[in-house]
Scaffold this active site. Structure first.
Site, short mmCIF file in Angstrom:
data_model
loop_
_atom_site.label_atom_id
_atom_site.label_comp_id
_atom_site.label_asym_id
_atom_site.label_seq_id
_atom_site.Cartn_x
_atom_site.Cartn_y
_atom_site.Cartn_z
N TYR A 36 0.84 -1.20 0.00
CA TYR A 36 0.00 0.00 0.00
C TYR A 36 0.88 1.26 0.00
O TYR A 36 0.61 2.22 -0.72
CB TYR A 36 -0.92 -0.01 1.22
CG TYR A 36 -1.61 1.30 1.49
CD1 TYR A 36 -2.49 1.86 0.55
CD2 TYR A 36 -1.39 2.01 2.67
CE1 TYR A 36 -3.11 3.08 0.78
CE2 TYR A 36 -2.01 3.23 2.91
CZ TYR A 36 -2.86 3.76 1.96
OH TYR A 36 -3.46 4.97 2.18
N GLN A 139 -5.37 18.60 5.28
CA GLN A 139 -5.63 18.21 3.88
C GLN A 139 -7.09 17.79 3.76
O GLN A 139 -7.54 16.87 4.42
CB GLN A 139 -4.72 17.05 3.46
CG GLN A 139 -4.96 16.57 2.04
CD GLN A 139 -5.91 15.38 1.97
OE1 GLN A 139 -5.86 14.50 2.82
NE2 GLN A 139 -6.79 15.37 0.97
N TYR A 141 -10.21 16.30 1.61
CA TYR A 141 -10.77 15.59 0.46
C TYR A 141 -12.24 15.96 0.38
O TYR A 141 -12.92 16.07 1.42
CB TYR A 141 -10.67 14.07 0.64
CG TYR A 141 -9.42 13.43 0.10
CD1 TYR A 141 -8.94 13.73 -1.17
CD2 TYR A 141 -8.72 12.48 0.84
CE1 TYR A 141 -7.80 13.11 -1.68
CE2 TYR A 141 -7.58 11.86 0.34
CZ TYR A 141 -7.13 12.19 -0.92
OH TYR A 141 -6.00 11.58 -1.42
N THR A 167 -6.97 18.54 -1.84
CA THR A 167 -6.42 17.62 -2.85
C THR A 167 -7.47 17.33 -3.90
O THR A 167 -8.56 16.87 -3.58
CB THR A 167 -5.95 16.31 -2.18
OG1 THR A 167 -4.98 16.63 -1.18
CG2 THR A 167 -5.35 15.36 -3.20
N LYS A 231 -3.79 20.96 -4.03
CA LYS A 231 -2.77 19.91 -4.25
C LYS A 231 -3.18 18.99 -5.39
O LYS A 231 -4.31 18.50 -5.41
CB LYS A 231 -2.59 19.09 -2.96
CG LYS A 231 -1.64 17.92 -3.08
CD LYS A 231 -1.35 17.32 -1.72
CE LYS A 231 -0.41 16.14 -1.77
NZ LYS A 231 -1.03 14.88 -2.15
N HIS A 255 0.75 13.12 -6.95
CA HIS A 255 0.32 12.20 -5.89
C HIS A 255 1.30 11.04 -5.72
O HIS A 255 0.92 9.91 -5.44
CB HIS A 255 -1.08 11.67 -6.23
CG HIS A 255 -1.98 11.46 -5.04
ND1 HIS A 255 -2.98 12.32 -4.69
CD2 HIS A 255 -2.04 10.46 -4.12
CE1 HIS A 255 -3.63 11.86 -3.61
NE2 HIS A 255 -3.07 10.73 -3.25
N ARG A 258 0.62 7.83 -7.79
CA ARG A 258 -0.35 6.84 -7.29
C ARG A 258 -1.71 6.93 -7.95
O ARG A 258 -2.59 6.14 -7.65
CB ARG A 258 -0.53 7.02 -5.78
CG ARG A 258 0.70 6.68 -4.98
CD ARG A 258 0.55 7.11 -3.55
NE ARG A 258 -0.35 6.31 -2.76
CZ ARG A 258 -0.04 5.17 -2.17
NH1 ARG A 258 1.18 4.68 -2.30
NH2 ARG A 258 -0.92 4.51 -1.44
N ASP A 286 5.83 18.51 -4.83
CA ASP A 286 5.57 17.22 -4.18
C ASP A 286 5.73 16.11 -5.21
O ASP A 286 5.38 16.28 -6.37
CB ASP A 286 4.13 17.26 -3.64
CG ASP A 286 3.58 15.91 -3.19
OD1 ASP A 286 3.59 15.65 -1.98
OD2 ASP A 286 3.12 15.14 -4.05
N GLY A 288 8.40 12.50 -5.29
CA GLY A 288 9.70 11.97 -5.72
C GLY A 288 10.89 12.38 -4.89
O GLY A 288 11.99 11.87 -5.11
C1 FNR Z 1 -0.58 9.41 -0.07
N1 FNR Z 1 -0.92 10.66 -0.56
C2 FNR Z 1 -2.04 11.30 -0.09
N2 FNR Z 1 -2.35 12.56 -0.53
C3 FNR Z 1 -3.42 13.22 -0.03
O1 FNR Z 1 -3.66 14.37 -0.43
N3 FNR Z 1 -4.21 12.64 0.92
C4 FNR Z 1 -3.97 11.38 1.41
O2 FNR Z 1 -4.69 10.89 2.26
C5 FNR Z 1 -2.86 10.67 0.88
N4 FNR Z 1 -2.57 9.41 1.31
C6 FNR Z 1 -1.43 8.77 0.86
C7 FNR Z 1 -1.09 7.50 1.36
C8 FNR Z 1 0.08 6.90 0.99
C9 FNR Z 1 0.46 5.56 1.56
C10 FNR Z 1 0.98 7.56 0.09
C11 FNR Z 1 2.30 6.96 -0.31
C12 FNR Z 1 0.62 8.78 -0.44
C13 FNR Z 1 -0.02 11.36 -1.50
C14 FNR Z 1 1.06 12.14 -0.71
O3 FNR Z 1 0.48 13.23 -0.03
C15 FNR Z 1 2.14 12.71 -1.63
O4 FNR Z 1 1.54 13.42 -2.68
C16 FNR Z 1 3.07 11.64 -2.22
O5 FNR Z 1 3.37 10.64 -1.28
C17 FNR Z 1 4.34 12.32 -2.68
O6 FNR Z 1 5.19 11.44 -3.30
P1 FNR Z 1 6.45 10.75 -2.57
O7 FNR Z 1 7.11 11.81 -1.70
O8 FNR Z 1 5.86 9.63 -1.76
O9 FNR Z 1 7.27 10.30 -3.71
#
Ligand code: FNR
Length: 354
Positions: A36, A139, A141, A167, A231, A255, A258, A286, A288
């Site tokens: 996950y 944040q 949603y 987001t 975002k 994101h 993802r 954001d 990477g």
């Molecule tokens: C996320 N991300 C995310 N973004 C958001 O706005 N609300 C959320 O609840 C979540 N939940 C979430 C869970 C998990 C397990 C991951 C890995 C990511 C996205 C997160 O905020 C962010 O954009 C990315 O993780 C940035 O990329 P890097 O730093 O993981 O490469």
């Protein structure tokens, strides 16, 4: 069944950079939780592009520059932080450590930084902010409709959150892992029932009927006087509209790769945003970033601040608040070291060739 190791109570001596936490973090969560955390959408092309994009950027060393008194101070929305490394919103943090979001929030504040708490937090908004003992960012949603969204937003504002990060890039829920008993999005109301007939589309008539649109964003802007940052922006025309609607910042993000596999890395699109909007709005980068040197490159391309996602969760999964604080500190040290070696005293002077 593989054994899950106990959490660490001290920082491992051989961790020199955030990625060194990987072999400590993985055996301390289940395979499903690891999947996950680490997975990207589709074939993971965008996720790979996010990290690979940093390799192509070259730095210039500038020895003999006097950088005494240098610092990484950063100001945003009337607050000064010691460094520009923000913790991105990550859902369900009790999956990674029993201390959950509270651990990350305490670590962010202890490191004089900031955390964005997810709408999908696994602890209440009130208990997270109580642990931090400082205002955090929230944040948001979209909750399917305006009244539900407003109730959640008002709850966060009442709890003391100081900035809203809305987001917009993940309206279609992809398969989320089956959450273990006792872990859930505790701040959300139960989902409203949504029954589709066999001729309706799960996507257009189901998920997307609960997604926000531009009118909703205009409405949301009017619901709070707190700074509102959007975002998940990857298109210049969208950014233009967001700024016209009176929002205060953009998070250039895919994101973490993802959601929509195949979009470019965030780093590739960043310069066009900076060129157009840096004088009008705050630009947060954001997706990477895995080291302070990556953060430096992003700031050199003109971002005001950066968010990190998975890397701080590696620290959380390994050693709770201690691990998160350590990841932030390591990244800040790497940022400072890169600044020193490139002859840069303050963030505003960071350039690729000095
Ligand atoms: C996320 N991300 C995310 N973004 C958001 O706005 N609300 C959320 O609840 C979540 N939940 C979430 C869970 C998990 C397990 C991951 C890995 C990511 C996205 C997160 O905020 C962010 O954009 C990315 O993780 C940035 O990329 P890097 O730093 O993981 O490469």
């Amino acid at each position: 069944m593989t054994t899950i190791l106990n959490k660490l109570h001290s920082v491992p001596q051989d961790v020199q950079t955030a990625t060194d936490y990987l072999p400590y973090a993985q055996p301390r969560v289940s395979n499903a939780v690891w999947q996950y955390l680490e997975a990207g959408a589709g074939k993971g092309r965008t996720m790979q592009a996010n990290t690979a994009a940093f390799d192509a950027i070259k730095l210039t060393s500038r020895p003999l520059t006097d950088v005494r008194g240098g610092n990484t101070k950063f100001e945003i929305f009337g607050q000064v932080y010691e460094h520009p490394i923000l913790l991105a919103p990550i859902a369900y943090q009790r999956l990674f450590h029993t201390d959950g979001e509270q651990a990350s929030a305490m670590a962010a504040i202890a490191q004089s930084g900031q955390m964005v708490v997810s709408s999908l937090a696994s602890q209440t908004l009130e208990e997270i902010i109580e642990a931090a003992n400082q205002p955090l960012w929230f944040q948001l949603y979209w909750q399917g409709d305006r009244p539900r969204t407003l109730r959640l937003l008002k709850r966060a504002i009442t709890a003391g959150y100081s900035t809203v990060v809305f987001t917009v890039d993940a309206p279609v829920k992809q398969a989320v892992m089956a959450l273990p008993a006792g872990i859930s999005a505790v701040n959300l109301e139960p989902p409203s029932p949504n029954s589709l007939n066999m001729h309706q589309s799960k996507v257009f008539d189901g998920w997307m009927s609960h997604a926000p649109n531009w009118d909703d964003l205009a409405w949301l802007r009017d619901q709070t006087s707190l700074p509102l940052t959007i975002k998940g922006v990857m298109h210049i025309a969208d950014a233009e509209k967001i700024i016209q609607l009176g929002c205060d910042g953009l998070v250039v993000s895919n994101h973490g790769g993802r959601v929509l596999d195949g979009v470019p890395s965030s780093l590739e699109v960043l310069p066009s945003f900076v060129e157009r909007f840096s004088s009008q709005t705050k630009i947060i980068f954001d997706s990477g970033i895995q080291s302070g040197q990556d953060a430096y490159k992003t700031l050199a391309l003109g971002a005001d601040a950066v968010m990190i996602g998975r890397p701080y969760v590696w620290g959380l999964a390994s050693a709770g608040a201690l691990g998160v604080a350590h990841v932030i500190r390591l990244m800040r040290d790497e940022l400072e070291m890169t600044m020193a070696l490139t002859g840069t005293k303050v963030l505003s002077k960071i350039r690729l060739s000095q």
